[in-house]
Every structure is written in C-alpha cells, then in structure tokens.
Design a protein around this motif. Sequence first.
Motif, short mmCIF file in Angstrom:
data_model
loop_
_atom_site.label_atom_id
_atom_site.label_comp_id
_atom_site.label_asym_id
_atom_site.label_seq_id
_atom_site.Cartn_x
_atom_site.Cartn_y
_atom_site.Cartn_z
N VAL A 235 0.52 -0.14 -8.98
CA VAL A 235 1.54 0.51 -8.46
C VAL A 235 1.15 0.13 -6.86
CG1 VAL A 235 2.39 2.45 -9.92
CG2 VAL A 235 0.46 2.55 -8.62
N GLU A 236 2.20 -0.61 -6.31
CA GLU A 236 1.89 -0.91 -4.89
C GLU A 236 2.97 -0.61 -3.92
OE1 GLU A 236 -0.09 -4.98 -2.70
OE2 GLU A 236 -0.14 -4.91 -4.97
N LEU A 237 2.67 -0.14 -3.01
CA LEU A 237 3.69 0.37 -1.81
C LEU A 237 4.05 -1.02 -1.14
CD1 LEU A 237 5.28 2.85 -0.68
CD2 LEU A 237 3.02 2.99 0.99
N ASP A 238 5.44 -0.96 -0.88
CA ASP A 238 6.01 -1.89 0.33
C ASP A 238 6.56 -1.01 1.30
OD1 ASP A 238 7.44 -3.54 1.63
OD2 ASP A 238 8.42 -4.43 0.13
N GLU A 239 5.62 -1.08 2.33
CA GLU A 239 5.90 -0.08 3.38
C GLU A 239 7.18 -0.42 4.09
OE1 GLU A 239 2.85 1.59 6.06
OE2 GLU A 239 1.47 0.26 4.89
N SER A 240 7.44 -1.71 4.18
CA SER A 240 8.79 -2.22 4.92
C SER A 240 10.06 -1.76 4.09
CB SER A 240 8.83 -3.73 4.87
OG SER A 240 9.01 -4.10 3.70
N THR A 241 10.26 -1.32 2.92
CA THR A 241 11.37 -1.06 2.19
C THR A 241 10.84 0.65 1.76
OG1 THR A 241 10.51 -1.66 0.16
CG2 THR A 241 12.23 -2.98 1.27
N MET A 242 9.71 0.87 1.80
CA MET A 242 9.13 2.18 1.26
C MET A 242 9.49 2.24 -0.33
SD MET A 242 7.12 4.30 2.19
CE MET A 242 6.96 4.30 4.26
N THR A 243 9.07 1.25 -0.87
CA THR A 243 9.47 1.34 -2.40
C THR A 243 7.79 1.17 -3.03
OG1 THR A 243 10.16 -0.72 -2.21
CG2 THR A 243 11.97 0.59 -2.63
N TRP A 244 7.85 1.50 -4.26
CA TRP A 244 6.85 1.54 -5.00
C TRP A 244 7.21 0.20 -6.08
CZ3 TRP A 244 1.75 3.13 -4.04
CH2 TRP A 244 1.77 4.31 -3.36
N ARG A 245 6.20 -0.66 -6.09
CA ARG A 245 6.64 -1.80 -7.07
C ARG A 245 5.43 -1.44 -8.32
NH1 ARG A 245 8.16 -7.87 -6.65
NH2 ARG A 245 10.00 -6.53 -6.41
N LEU A 246 5.95 -1.22 -9.41
CA LEU A 246 5.00 -1.37 -10.56
C LEU A 246 4.79 -2.44 -11.39
CD1 LEU A 246 6.26 1.93 -10.00
CD2 LEU A 246 6.04 2.36 -12.30
N GLU A 247 3.61 -2.80 -11.58
CA GLU A 247 3.41 -3.94 -12.42
C GLU A 247 3.40 -3.46 -14.13
OE1 GLU A 247 0.50 -6.50 -11.15
OE2 GLU A 247 1.52 -6.49 -9.05
N LEU A 248 3.96 -4.09 -14.94
CA LEU A 248 4.13 -3.35 -16.32
C LEU A 248 3.75 -4.47 -17.37
CD1 LEU A 248 7.84 -2.03 -16.05
CD2 LEU A 248 5.64 -0.71 -15.50
N LEU A 249 2.94 -4.04 -17.99
CA LEU A 249 2.75 -4.80 -19.41
C LEU A 249 3.36 -4.37 -20.67
CD1 LEU A 249 0.70 -7.30 -19.87
CD2 LEU A 249 -0.94 -5.44 -20.36
N GLY A 250 4.43 -4.88 -21.16
CA GLY A 250 5.38 -4.40 -21.99
C GLY A 250 5.01 -4.74 -23.30
N PRO A 251 5.93 -4.67 -24.36
CA PRO A 251 5.41 -4.99 -25.81
C PRO A 251 5.03 -6.47 -26.06
CG PRO A 251 7.45 -3.76 -25.44
CD PRO A 251 7.13 -3.94 -24.44
N ASP A 252 4.12 -6.83 -26.72
CA ASP A 252 3.50 -8.30 -26.97
C ASP A 252 3.23 -8.95 -25.68
OD1 ASP A 252 4.53 -7.92 -29.45
OD2 ASP A 252 6.76 -8.55 -29.05
N GLY A 253 2.70 -8.20 -24.68
CA GLY A 253 2.04 -8.82 -23.53
C GLY A 253 3.15 -9.17 -22.65
N ALA A 254 4.41 -8.88 -22.51
CA ALA A 254 5.23 -9.14 -21.59
C ALA A 254 5.30 -8.81 -20.21
CB ALA A 254 6.87 -9.08 -21.97
#
Length: 640
Positions: free
Chosen positions: A242-261
Amino acid sequence: MPDFDRELAETDDEAVAAAVEHAFLPPLLTALAADLDDLSLVPGHLQPDLSIPMDPTGGLSEAQLAEGRALAVEAIKRLRARGPQPTRALPVDTLRVLLSFVAGGAEVDDYLELLREELNLGEDLRTPDWTKDELAPERPFRVAVIGAGMSGLLAAHRLRQAGIDVVVLEKDDGVGGTWYENTYPGCRVDVVNHFYCYSFNQRTDWPDHFSPQPVLLDYFRGFADEHGLRDLIRFSTEVTAVELDESTMTWRLELLGPDGAEDTLDVQAVVSAVGQLNRPNMPDIPGIDEFTGPSFHSARWDHGLDLAGKRVVVIGTGASAAQFIPEIAGEAGHLTVFQRTPAWFLPTPEYHDPVPAEATWLFRNVPGYANWYRFFIFWQNVEGLREMALVDPEWEGGGASVSLVNDMARQLLVAYIEGEFADMPELLPHVVPHYPPFAKRFIRDNGAWAATMRRDDVTLVTDAIAAVTPEGVRTVDGTVHEADVIIYGTGFTASEFLMPMKVVGRDGVELHERWGGDARAFLGMTLPRFPNLFMLYGPNTNIVVNGSITYFSECSVHYVVGCLRELLAGGARALEPTQEAHDALNERIDAQNCRMAWGVSDVNSWYKNATGRSAQNWPFSLLEYWQLTRRPDLAQYELS
Ligand SMILES: Cc1cc2nc3c(=O)[nH]c(=O)nc-3n(C[C@H](O)[C@H](O)[C@H](O)COP(=O)(O)OP(=O)(O)OC[C@H]3O[C@@H](n4cnc5c(N)ncnc54)[C@H](O)[C@@H]3O)c2cc1C
C-alpha cells in the motif's frame, strides 16, 4: 406467537425450577428485575461477592443461592403469565442499580455508558449516527479493508452502515480469518462465547461455553451472509503493498489475485485488519528443512495425513498445542511433546462441555439474560482480574510473583497443578511455571493436560532442542527423538505487524523500516506520516487476562468511523495523529506495561518483540480503551 414465547408459555413449573438450577444467578436475577421492572429481585443481601475470582456462583452461599433461585422461579412464572412484551430502554437510575448489583456493589458510574453499549438491550448503540450522503454526498471516497476476519467484517459492516463505499481484500477464499485458517483438532475459543462475539450480534444458543472452531466459523460466515458483506469482498486477493500518493492523497494497493494475477486499487483510506496472529511462526532451529517426513504448522493442519500409529513429535506447548495435543494423543502411535516453558493452567471444568439444555432454555426465554451474563463475564473475569497482574514495586517475589494478590493466585494455580500431577511427581519440576501468573496468557484446562501426560504413549521432553535431523529431533544432550511426523505448535509472528506488506507513507517512508522491528501506533490504530491509514488489532491492543479481542475491535472500528466522519464533515483530505500525541501515549503505555506481570517477567512470550518491549498488550483497563476511542480528539491530530 413466536416460537420462544410459545416455549415459555408451554413450560411447566417443574421445568422452570429445573432450568433455574443451571443459572448464573446474579445475571439472571438482574435480567428478570430489568424485564419485570421490579428491583426487589436484586436485594442487597443477594448481591454477589466477586472477591473470589471467577466463581460462577458469584460467591453466594448455599442459602443465598437457594433463596435467589426461589425468587427467580417465581419471577419467571410472572413473566410467563404476563406474556411477551417489547424490550424497553432502561432508565439510567435503574441501570445503575442493576449494574452495581451484578458487579458486586462496585461503583459503576464511569462504566454506565460503556456497559449500556455492551449490553445491547434491544438497540445497537454503536451504529453510526451519520451517513456520508449527509456529510459529503459529492466527494469520491472509497475505503479498502484488508482482511475479512472478525475485525475486517466488522469494519465493512459499520462503514457500510455509514454509507461509505467499501471494498474488502481477503487473501483466503473464505471469511473468518483465525477461525477459517485454524482447523487443528481441538481448536476452540478460550473466552466464554457469550463474550466472544459482537455486542450487537449476540447469540442465546451457543452450543458450548467455549465453542469449537467450526461453530465460530459458522458465526462469522452467518454474520457476513446476514449483512450481505460477501458482495464487498474480493476473495483470494492478497494485498502486497500500500503506497500513498501525496499529490492526490490516495492510497494505491497492489494486489495479488487468484492465479497470481496482479492488479491495483486506488482508495482514499485504508483499514488494515490483517490480525496479529495470522502468519505462522516457524522456529529458527538448525536443520529444520532436513527432516525427511511430513511436517506442518498447527495453522496449516494436514488433514490428509493419518497420524494413526505414527511417531509424532510436537514442538511447542502454547495455546494451540495445548488444545491439539490431548486430541491426537492416542491416535498417534507415540507422541513426543517438546516443551520450552510450562504454561499456567486456568482450571475450567466446563471447558469442553456443552451448555446444558436447561441453561440454553433460560438464555432463550428470559429476555436480556444472555446480555447480562455477557456483562457478568466482562466484569468478573476480565476487568476484575487486571489487579492481579499489577506489579507491586515493594514486592519481593523473586521473579515468581509480582504482588501479594498475584502470589495468592500463584499458590492457587500451583495447588491445581500439584493436584493434577499428584501421581506424576517426577514431572512437577517441569510443569510448575517459574514465572508469575499473567506473564503469559493462561491456558484453560479441565484435566485434559495431565491426563495426556499420564499416558504411556506420550513423552514430555523439556531438554532444549539442538537441531532437527532427517530422522527427528536432537536435543542438546545428543538424544535423537525419532519421528514420522513433526507438528509445529509454535505460534505466530505476532510482533511483525502488517508483514509482509510493504507500506509506504509520506516522503516515501516505509513503515517497517520506520518501526525497525518495534511496532507502535496511536491507540493501536493511526500513525504520523501515514494519513488515512488505520489498523485494527494493531500494536498494543491485545489483552492478556483472557478478555475478548472483539471488544477491542468494536472500540477501534467505532473510532475509525469517527475519524472518517471528521474527514468527510470538515472537508480535509488527510488525517494523521501528531508525533507528540503518538509519542506521549506510547510512553505512557510502555511505562504501564512495565508495571504489569507480562512486562517485567523475563519469560519468553509472544507479548514481547525482539527489543524486549511489549508491543502487543494494552496495559490499562478496558474502560480506558473505550473512553479513549469514543471519538478522535482533534487536538491530537493534524488535518490537511
Ligand atoms: C488459534 C487461535 C485461537 C484464538 N483464540 C482466541 C480467543 O479465545 N479469544 C480471543 O479474544 N482471541 C483469540 N484469538 C485471537 C484472534 O486472532 C482474534 O480473536 C480475532 O480472530 C482477530 O480477528 P482479526 O480479524 O483481527 O484477525 P484474523 O482473524 O487474523 O484475520 C485477519 C484476516 O486478514 C487476512 N489477511 C492477512 N494479511 C492479508 C493481506 N496482506 N491481504 C489480504 N488479506 C490478508 C487473513 O487472511 C485473515 O482472513 C485466537 C487466535 C488464534 C490463532
């Protein structure tokens, strides 16, 4: 007429009297007094004496019990004659009298509001009293909850009640967290179930006092279904960063889904509900990968493996191991148990017993009885025991006790162990703990532990382990204990909060680097430099004296919802605690933890991290956590 009303109407006097024999009298009389609006049912001379810890009778004499039962029987007959009536809110003066009665005459004023919430008599007082549409209808605002265990489900439910767009990411393919992953034989809750459940979703029909794992899993599954939470959950999806983008004040989540997607998700706020006890801890023993037979951790039980006739080695005797060892003894050909530190056992004769049908009848038919029983447990077994964990600086306990009352508890507990092991005196030096009660979590026992150790096909080994070898386990004296299977009952990496996620806040600061192995947070939930990031069951929100984590999660979720309200109502984009507020509270927590048995004892436990600090436990009362989490104090926050 609903079924339960018909059941009451059709129950004869004899059955009523038989049911009352199975009652916890103080909460039963209180529930009847509340429902019948008759304070004569809680007379002063039948007030419980709670100076005897955990006594289910509430310290009442035989004569008091007999009088109380007779009162209760007559009151239930009145209830039956009166017929059903909607639950009414109790006037505060009545509530005070009833709470004080069931709490053994204690001063309850500070607790009134908390206990009214906990009692949940007909009304869920923790429901958010606002919605996003009222506060900021146009503002895009999405919250990601990481984890669909007890805490994550609760957060999702409350956020949705507030009309907030919520998505839940769950690495498993089902809900329940702890109760989904731990399927080992004998897995069950060690807090009376009437207290280990959401205050607003209590059950009157728990089949056992301490339910086994499948019952708890059903409870959380049922909760998710009943409240339509599954639609919000992306299953088999692990959050890796989870990484903060301070310019937009949003958190970006990196996801590892089913079957490695791989995928990403952008949200305005994150609620981590990944648990403290979700990642199995494998011990750092030389040669651990060299064993040629099957091996597994208790949280990853290999149900396909038949233990019958096999030489099974178990490493560890903590909470999980103490539950599964008695279950597999007898099935295994021979069981060798490696113990590093003996546990304190809390005598609990009813630990494996079902709730008797008569008691369930009472819970079902006396309005509010289950709720008042929940309160009785809260008061007697949790808040009431905290004093025994407090360190008396003048006390000279030689590392074995921390105060006079702690020492008295020690003597009672030692007597219990000595009684259990009376026919195995050679084991006594190995099974009586050298450290104070309350320095580690108690393990409930109904005699199963000593009965297991008594078996010819079970060996308790207390020599230190030198290595795992291809054939088994070698102890420091050179003995190789041969094994066909090794089971690790070695707990969880509890102090590595939020691992293995990468969490990057303002200025690219990574949370684990910042913590340096010593996690801390403000009220266990928020962090300077990590705006709009919240943790549930975070640092210093665990409880030692067999309290219920659901209590902490309910307080925490209430607070998080309050923080989001501030963001939405005030128009700020970001909210984070000040460093001063964070540091001041942590200083206070550390100082108080050093005045608690678990903080001063040098015994190894998951209550301390590698630095020796207790990053796990809340050292103050439950009341204080509730008070501090009523609503965010904006003087302790920066809003930007
Ligand atoms: C065997 C056992 C017995 C226990 N007994 C008791 C008890 O008697 N009383 C008590 O109060 N507490 C007990 N506990 C503590 C228990 O963990 C809590 O009571 C409670 O279940 C915690 O709920 P939670 O939702 O916070 O965490 P968990 O139940 O641990 O749930 C965390 C969830 O987050 C998910 N998750 C984790 N990381 C990620 C990620 N990166 N991405 C996506 N999903 C993720 C997990 O898969 C899991 O579903 C016990 C724990 C264990 C292990």
